[in-house]
Design an enzyme around this catalytic site. Structure first.
Site, PDB file in Angstrom:
ATOM      1  N   GLU A  22       0.834  -1.212   0.000  1.00  0.00           N
ATOM      2  CA  GLU A  22       0.000   0.000   0.000  1.00  0.00           C
ATOM      3  C   GLU A  22       0.865   1.256   0.000  1.00  0.00           C
ATOM      4  O   GLU A  22       1.806   1.392   0.773  1.00  0.00           O
ATOM      5  CB  GLU A  22      -0.906   0.057   1.233  1.00  0.00           C
ATOM      6  CG  GLU A  22      -1.767   1.325   1.207  1.00  0.00           C
ATOM      7  CD  GLU A  22      -2.509   1.649   2.490  1.00  0.00           C
ATOM      8  OE1 GLU A  22      -3.207   2.686   2.508  1.00  0.00           O
ATOM      9  OE2 GLU A  22      -2.398   0.890   3.471  1.00  0.00           O
ATOM     10  N   ASP A  55      10.077  11.639  17.467  1.00  0.00           N
ATOM     11  CA  ASP A  55       9.673  13.007  17.140  1.00  0.00           C
ATOM     12  C   ASP A  55      10.136  13.945  18.260  1.00  0.00           C
ATOM     13  O   ASP A  55       9.896  13.672  19.430  1.00  0.00           O
ATOM     14  CB  ASP A  55       8.138  13.048  17.012  1.00  0.00           C
ATOM     15  CG  ASP A  55       7.651  14.337  16.382  1.00  0.00           C
ATOM     16  OD1 ASP A  55       8.065  15.411  16.851  1.00  0.00           O
ATOM     17  OD2 ASP A  55       6.848  14.263  15.433  1.00  0.00           O
ATOM     18  N   CYS A  80      15.757  24.832  24.735  1.00  0.00           N
ATOM     19  CA  CYS A  80      16.150  25.666  23.587  1.00  0.00           C
ATOM     20  C   CYS A  80      14.997  25.882  22.610  1.00  0.00           C
ATOM     21  O   CYS A  80      14.893  26.937  21.987  1.00  0.00           O
ATOM     22  CB  CYS A  80      17.337  25.028  22.873  1.00  0.00           C
ATOM     23  SG  CYS A  80      17.062  23.290  22.447  1.00  0.00           S
ATOM     24  N   ASP A  84       9.446   5.600  15.035  1.00  0.00           N
ATOM     25  CA  ASP A  84       9.257   7.027  14.761  1.00  0.00           C
ATOM     26  C   ASP A  84       9.648   7.798  16.022  1.00  0.00           C
ATOM     27  O   ASP A  84       9.065   7.573  17.088  1.00  0.00           O
ATOM     28  CB  ASP A  84       7.788   7.276  14.396  1.00  0.00           C
ATOM     29  CG  ASP A  84       7.492   8.738  14.099  1.00  0.00           C
ATOM     30  OD1 ASP A  84       8.434   9.547  14.036  1.00  0.00           O
ATOM     31  OD2 ASP A  84       6.298   9.081  13.937  1.00  0.00           O
TER      32      ASP A  84
END
Length: 425
Positions: free
Chosen positions: A46, A113, A123, A111
């Site tokens: 897919e 992130d 920061c 994953d």
């Protein structure tokens, strides 16, 4: 035009050029067909496209590389996601009897992130990143790559920059692609240490004996911690951040450290005081791991476990373009991991501009090409193979090629094994 000059409004004009002349279709097909060991592997994969104005098209599938190219050049997707290999062709899923259309295989994916680290970086926040907090991604890759290779025996790991604020890992070994959802969950849980949401102050609790995997991860964190946490994030400098660190130590130790800190302002010396207190606690109660817990809470990889658990979960494709930054989602070469700079990753505007700049030797090649009487298809294919090499994308495609060469050696072994089995009959 510098790569920082990307304008999202120009994306509809740049994407047709990118997909026509720069996207590495032959390598991409080589990757997702896995050497043709299973004949319908690519056809049953897919793809999902996000088009202009967030139009989302799922269950795309293609029989050949040429078919994939034509469709992508026609649709010019803003984003490409790759999903599972199904029991039937995904573009025919509506014609299949209910319940029989099943996700069978997919790479084991991770994953990471940067937004998941917002409670431990000062920061930046949200989608913003800088060279200081990017160290967290370097640490994550180092820890997870070592564990997946040494603890699980996987060999073919493709690390990819997301194009904005994170990294993805595609574990492409055959054994990884065949893992069940339960097995994927088990691997992801093994690799997850940071537990609890915003309401949890203390997200890591270590017990004796410390697992060898945690020990190995700590040795990676210890290498980066002084510069990253003590200097760049200054976690023992400002009052607010000092209080956050001290909230992670036992109450009796916290009171003592607060006293010590009144006379000691240097972050490195403050950290030494914390380590000394942990050593004392360890010698008396056997429970003094709080300095290790602090290091891990501030630096350990934070995984989105749901991405790893599901066989049918979609993940952004390598060489997709990030619509907001314009940066290409490029493979990361771990040999130069500490030098990897997300801000140096080329944007689509930069590589399209580079394509327009012909070097003198290329002018010569161009005139020679026009003399050659090749058929049009061969010329187009040759030109495409040359085109990306004239841009900043070249070194990333080269690394992808090297990754595929390693993967191909495993396919050849599998193809030989299959042919030997056939001979036995």
């Amino acid at each position: 035009m510098s790569s920082s000059d990307y304008d999202p409004a120009c994306l509809p004009d740049l994407l047709p050029l990118y997909y026509r002349r720069l996207f590495p279709f032959s390598q991409y097909y080589r990757w997702l067909s896995y050497g043709g060991v299973q004949k319908s592997y690519f056809q049953n994969r897919e793809f999902s496209f996000t088009l202009k104005d967030d139009i989302y098209v799922r269950y795309q599938s293609f029989s050949t590389q040429s078919e994939l190219e034509k469709e992508m050049q026609k649709m010019n997707p803003y984003k490409i996601d790759v999903g599972a290999v199904y029991s039937h062709r995904p573009n025919q899923h509506n014609t299949v009897k209910s319940g029989s259309f099943q996700a069978l295989e997919k790479e084991l994916v991770f994953d990471i992130d940067m937004t998941d680290y917002d409670d431990v970086r000062s920061c930046c926040s949200a989608a913003d990143i800088c060279s200081k907090c990017w160290t967290l991604m370097t640490i994550a890759i180092r820890i997870l790559d070592r564990a997946l290779r040494a603890d699980f025996g996987f060999q073919h790991l493709l690390w990819v920059y997301s194009g904005r604020r994170g990294v993805h890992c595609w574990v492409c070994d055959e054994a990884a692609r065949k893992l069940s959802a339960a097995a994927r969950s088990a691997v992801a849980e093994y690799l997850s240490l940071v537990k609890g949401g915003e309401e949890n102050v203390k997200k890591i609790v270590l017990t004796d004996p410390i697992h060898p995997f945690i020990g190995e991860s700590l040795s990676v964190v210890e290498h980066y911690f002084p510069r990253y946490a003590l200097q760049e994030q200054d976690i023992l400098g400002r009052r607010e951040s000092v209080d956050k660190v001290l909230a992670l130590v036992p109450e009796d130790v916290r009171r003592e450290l607060q006293q010590f800190f009144q006379n000691e302002r240097n972050p490195e010396k403050r950290w030494k005081l914390i380590k000394d207190q942990a050593a004392v606690k360890q010698s008396t109660t056997k429970k003094g791991h709080f300095e290790k817990e602090i290091m891990l809470q501030y630096c350990y990889p934070r995984l989105d476990i749901n991405v790893s658990k599901g066989v049918n979960h979609l993940l952004k494709s390598p060489f997709s373009v990030h619509p907001k930054t314009g940066r290409i989602s490029v493979p990361i070469d771990l040999k130069d991991l500490d030098k990897f700079d997300p801000f140096a990753v080329p944007t689509i505007s930069l590589i399209c501009e580079e394509l327009d700049r012909l070097k003198p030797e290329e002018e010569q090649t161009k005139s020679e090409d026009s003399k050659e009487k090749e058929n049009e298809k061969d010329t187009a294919e040759k030109r495409k193979n040359r085109d990306y090499k004239r841009t900043s994308l070249a070194k990333y495609v080269k690394h992808f090629d090297q990754f595929l060469d390693g993967l191909a050696r495993s396919w050849k072994g599998e193809l030989l094994r299959k042919s030997d089995l056939q001979k036995e009959f």
